[in-house]
Design a protein around this motif. Sequence first.
Motif, mmCIF file in Angstrom:
data_model
loop_
_atom_site.group_PDB
_atom_site.id
_atom_site.type_symbol
_atom_site.label_atom_id
_atom_site.label_comp_id
_atom_site.label_asym_id
_atom_site.label_seq_id
_atom_site.Cartn_x
_atom_site.Cartn_y
_atom_site.Cartn_z
ATOM 1 N N CYS A 63 -3.709 2.983 11.167
ATOM 2 C CA CYS A 63 -3.054 2.275 10.065
ATOM 3 C C CYS A 63 -1.924 1.471 10.689
ATOM 4 C CB CYS A 63 -2.508 3.260 9.034
ATOM 5 S SG CYS A 63 -1.591 2.470 7.680
ATOM 6 N N ARG A 64 -1.958 0.144 10.493
ATOM 7 C CA ARG A 64 -0.987 -0.727 11.155
ATOM 8 C C ARG A 64 -0.384 -1.703 10.154
ATOM 9 N NH1 ARG A 64 -5.403 -1.229 15.133
ATOM 10 N NH2 ARG A 64 -4.842 -0.165 17.067
ATOM 11 N N LEU A 65 0.892 -1.982 10.340
ATOM 12 C CA LEU A 65 1.614 -2.911 9.476
ATOM 13 C C LEU A 65 2.498 -3.816 10.318
ATOM 14 C CD1 LEU A 65 2.758 -3.729 6.554
ATOM 15 C CD2 LEU A 65 4.569 -2.058 7.060
ATOM 16 N N LEU A 66 2.552 -5.095 9.953
ATOM 17 C CA LEU A 66 3.540 -6.023 10.496
ATOM 18 C C LEU A 66 4.266 -6.685 9.336
ATOM 19 C CD1 LEU A 66 1.790 -7.983 13.416
ATOM 20 C CD2 LEU A 66 3.430 -6.104 13.602
ATOM 21 N N VAL A 67 5.569 -6.819 9.460
ATOM 22 C CA VAL A 67 6.387 -7.584 8.525
ATOM 23 C C VAL A 67 7.024 -8.702 9.337
ATOM 24 C CG1 VAL A 67 8.303 -7.537 6.891
ATOM 25 C CG2 VAL A 67 6.818 -5.528 7.139
ATOM 26 N N ALA A 68 6.932 -9.936 8.852
ATOM 27 C CA ALA A 68 7.363 -11.068 9.671
ATOM 28 C C ALA A 68 7.910 -12.198 8.812
ATOM 29 C CB ALA A 68 6.193 -11.584 10.508
ATOM 30 N N ARG A 69 8.660 -13.072 9.477
ATOM 31 C CA ARG A 69 9.100 -14.325 8.877
ATOM 32 C C ARG A 69 8.764 -15.458 9.836
ATOM 33 N NH1 ARG A 69 14.980 -14.403 6.669
ATOM 34 N NH2 ARG A 69 14.116 -16.228 5.593
ATOM 35 N N ALA A 70 8.629 -16.638 9.286
ATOM 36 C CA ALA A 70 8.181 -17.783 10.066
ATOM 37 C C ALA A 70 9.276 -18.307 10.985
ATOM 38 C CB ALA A 70 7.718 -18.897 9.136
ATOM 39 N N THR A 71 8.829 -18.883 12.109
ATOM 40 C CA THR A 71 9.667 -19.715 12.965
ATOM 41 C C THR A 71 9.011 -21.095 13.006
ATOM 42 O OG1 THR A 71 8.466 -19.118 14.987
ATOM 43 C CG2 THR A 71 10.337 -17.716 14.355
ATOM 44 N N ASP A 114 7.032 1.693 1.766
ATOM 45 C CA ASP A 114 8.493 1.745 1.788
ATOM 46 C C ASP A 114 9.075 0.683 2.715
ATOM 47 O OD1 ASP A 114 8.312 3.834 0.020
ATOM 48 O OD2 ASP A 114 8.671 5.402 1.526
ATOM 49 N N LYS A 115 8.426 0.444 3.840
ATOM 50 C CA LYS A 115 8.904 -0.598 4.741
ATOM 51 C C LYS A 115 8.837 -1.966 4.077
ATOM 52 C CE LYS A 115 8.158 1.412 9.335
ATOM 53 N NZ LYS A 115 9.447 0.977 9.924
ATOM 54 N N MET A 116 7.757 -2.242 3.356
ATOM 55 C CA MET A 116 7.635 -3.531 2.676
ATOM 56 C C MET A 116 8.705 -3.685 1.603
ATOM 57 S SD MET A 116 3.547 -4.368 2.440
ATOM 58 C CE MET A 116 3.007 -2.782 1.799
ATOM 59 N N ARG A 117 8.954 -2.630 0.854
ATOM 60 C CA ARG A 117 10.009 -2.681 -0.159
ATOM 61 C C ARG A 117 11.371 -2.932 0.479
ATOM 62 N NH1 ARG A 117 8.672 2.649 -3.845
ATOM 63 N NH2 ARG A 117 7.173 1.704 -5.294
ATOM 64 N N ASN A 118 11.660 -2.177 1.535
ATOM 65 C CA ASN A 118 12.977 -2.268 2.161
ATOM 66 C C ASN A 118 13.218 -3.628 2.806
ATOM 67 O OD1 ASN A 118 13.480 0.378 1.401
ATOM 68 N ND2 ASN A 118 12.852 1.240 3.376
ATOM 69 N N ARG A 119 12.154 -4.272 3.252
ATOM 70 C CA ARG A 119 12.287 -5.584 3.894
ATOM 71 C C ARG A 119 12.191 -6.741 2.903
ATOM 72 N NH1 ARG A 119 14.598 -5.786 8.922
ATOM 73 N NH2 ARG A 119 13.850 -4.034 10.191
ATOM 74 N N GLY A 120 11.992 -6.437 1.627
ATOM 75 C CA GLY A 120 11.930 -7.494 0.628
ATOM 76 C C GLY A 120 10.710 -8.386 0.754
ATOM 77 N N VAL A 121 9.568 -7.802 1.084
ATOM 78 C CA VAL A 121 8.335 -8.579 1.240
ATOM 79 C C VAL A 121 7.962 -9.244 -0.083
ATOM 80 C CG1 VAL A 121 5.844 -8.386 1.639
ATOM 81 C CG2 VAL A 121 7.460 -7.212 3.156
ATOM 82 N N THR A 122 7.655 -10.536 -0.016
ATOM 83 C CA THR A 122 7.254 -11.271 -1.211
ATOM 84 C C THR A 122 5.828 -11.798 -1.136
ATOM 85 O OG1 THR A 122 8.306 -13.237 -0.267
ATOM 86 C CG2 THR A 122 9.583 -11.959 -1.865
ATOM 87 N N ARG A 123 5.160 -11.621 0.002
ATOM 88 C CA ARG A 123 3.773 -12.077 0.141
ATOM 89 C C ARG A 123 3.099 -11.171 1.151
ATOM 90 N NH1 ARG A 123 -0.813 -14.778 -0.100
ATOM 91 N NH2 ARG A 123 -0.971 -16.933 0.629
ATOM 92 N N ALA A 124 1.931 -10.640 0.809
ATOM 93 C CA ALA A 124 1.278 -9.696 1.709
ATOM 94 C C ALA A 124 -0.227 -9.720 1.514
ATOM 95 C CB ALA A 124 1.800 -8.281 1.482
ATOM 96 N N ARG A 125 -0.901 -9.261 2.556
ATOM 97 C CA ARG A 125 -2.333 -8.988 2.468
ATOM 98 C C ARG A 125 -2.558 -7.602 3.046
ATOM 99 N NH1 ARG A 125 -7.480 -12.736 4.497
ATOM 100 N NH2 ARG A 125 -9.053 -11.585 3.287
ATOM 101 N N LEU A 126 -3.293 -6.781 2.309
ATOM 102 C CA LEU A 126 -3.497 -5.382 2.664
ATOM 103 C C LEU A 126 -5.000 -5.135 2.736
ATOM 104 C CD1 LEU A 126 -1.131 -3.979 -0.132
ATOM 105 C CD2 LEU A 126 -0.443 -4.897 2.089
ATOM 106 N N ILE A 127 -5.531 -4.930 3.936
ATOM 107 C CA ILE A 127 -6.982 -4.829 4.070
ATOM 108 C C ILE A 127 -7.408 -3.453 4.579
ATOM 109 C CG2 ILE A 127 -7.168 -7.313 4.504
ATOM 110 C CD1 ILE A 127 -7.884 -6.581 7.443
ATOM 111 N N ALA A 128 -8.635 -3.090 4.222
ATOM 112 C CA ALA A 128 -9.299 -1.902 4.756
ATOM 113 C C ALA A 128 -10.629 -2.360 5.342
ATOM 114 C CB ALA A 128 -9.518 -0.866 3.659
ATOM 115 N N THR A 129 -11.096 -1.655 6.376
ATOM 116 C CA THR A 129 -12.266 -2.147 7.099
ATOM 117 C C THR A 129 -13.419 -1.140 7.081
ATOM 118 O OG1 THR A 129 -11.262 -1.417 9.191
ATOM 119 C CG2 THR A 129 -10.865 -3.698 8.514
ATOM 120 N N GLU A 130 -14.015 -0.853 8.227
ATOM 121 C CA GLU A 130 -15.322 -0.215 8.296
ATOM 122 C C GLU A 130 -15.402 1.138 7.608
ATOM 123 O OE1 GLU A 130 -19.405 -0.058 9.347
ATOM 124 O OE2 GLU A 130 -17.948 -1.688 9.266
ATOM 125 N N ALA A 131 -14.398 1.992 7.762
ATOM 126 C CA ALA A 131 -14.479 3.322 7.155
ATOM 127 C C ALA A 131 -14.628 3.224 5.644
ATOM 128 C CB ALA A 131 -13.246 4.148 7.515
#
Length: 376
Positions: A63-71, A114-131
């Motif tokens: 299970c992996r997550l990245l939170v980012a902002r543009a440069t 919780d990480k997304m909430r704490n970082r104030g995420v306003t746009r996300a994509r949450l995917i699940a794969t083969e399993a």
Amino acid sequence: MDDEARATGLDPARERAFREPGAAIRAARDRGAPLHPRLDSGGHGTDLYGPTYAALDLGTNNCRLLVARATHDGFRVIDAFSRIIRLGEGITASGRLGTPAIERAVEALKICRDKMRNRGVTRARLIATEACRRAENGGEFLTRVRDQVGLDLEVVDRETEARLAATGCTPLIDPQADGAILFDIGGGSSEIVRLGNSEAARHGPPVPDLRDWISLPVGVVTLAERHGGIVVTHGVFEAMIAEVSSHIAPFAAAQRGHDPLRVHLLGTSGTVTTIAGVHLALRRYDRRRVDGSWMDDAEVTGVMQRLLAMSYDERAANPCIGFERADLVLAGCAILEAIRRTFPCARLRIADRGLREGMLVQMMRDDRIWAEGRPQ
């Protein structure tokens, strides 16, 4: 939490921006956030701007997550999470997600929420794969995640996986080569993509030139469960390679006529980053030294021979493997070896990036975050 917020775990006011392309940009502009960077003297944007994005990849093993902002020409990660959860453990035999695996996944997803909430995420994509694609009770699991965690996971198909991996890894293609054979060795499936060499984009990362792709119905978890991952003899290793090679054969036939010496391999997975870490003799894993590094054919062969000669305990004691990967790493090596025998390229570039980075780039492109002029 009300029904509107349940899909993402965010405040209701953020829900539309979380899903809708362009809405996050408008929300950031309304808050007064800068939409374009100030450039330093070198001409490269270093400031963060625009909305906060998140990309979550729930795989068969991780299970992996990245939170980012543009440069100006990409993005900067401001938070991350990765945990081995083995969601697909036992699925080869039972066809179902097991209760302990589901519990591990739910706990990891709560941390991501919780990480997304704490970082104030306003746009996300949450995917699940083969399993989740394969499991008989995959739908029940997704419902539980939505109800208990507040995240609405999107089960993507294999072509989407291949395209996201290509988007995330295209910046690592050698511009002097004719392209690359990209592969993503997963827990339950593995994707191979034939990429041409993309021209540099005026704004943002290069766009992938995807020529062909295949998804193999084998990954490190499923292969290790069928053949064993603790004691792996040379005979078992060759049997793994033979199984994987049989799945690659149709794709390989379609690629005839391409000179393998004019392209290079580009690998994204725990397998290749582990091999690179062992090759570099890292005392602890260091992404900065691994991502983008090169290995030649002899170096890859040497590391795999060393791993095959190790006992399970010796593999587990290696700081770049550990107990969580010690029974899976040789299955990953077998998949890699099948790819190398099919495409005998002289060089392998290591990518510690992939689906999550691809999702971030895709969302930012959809929002015209790197477009000339202020996004509308």
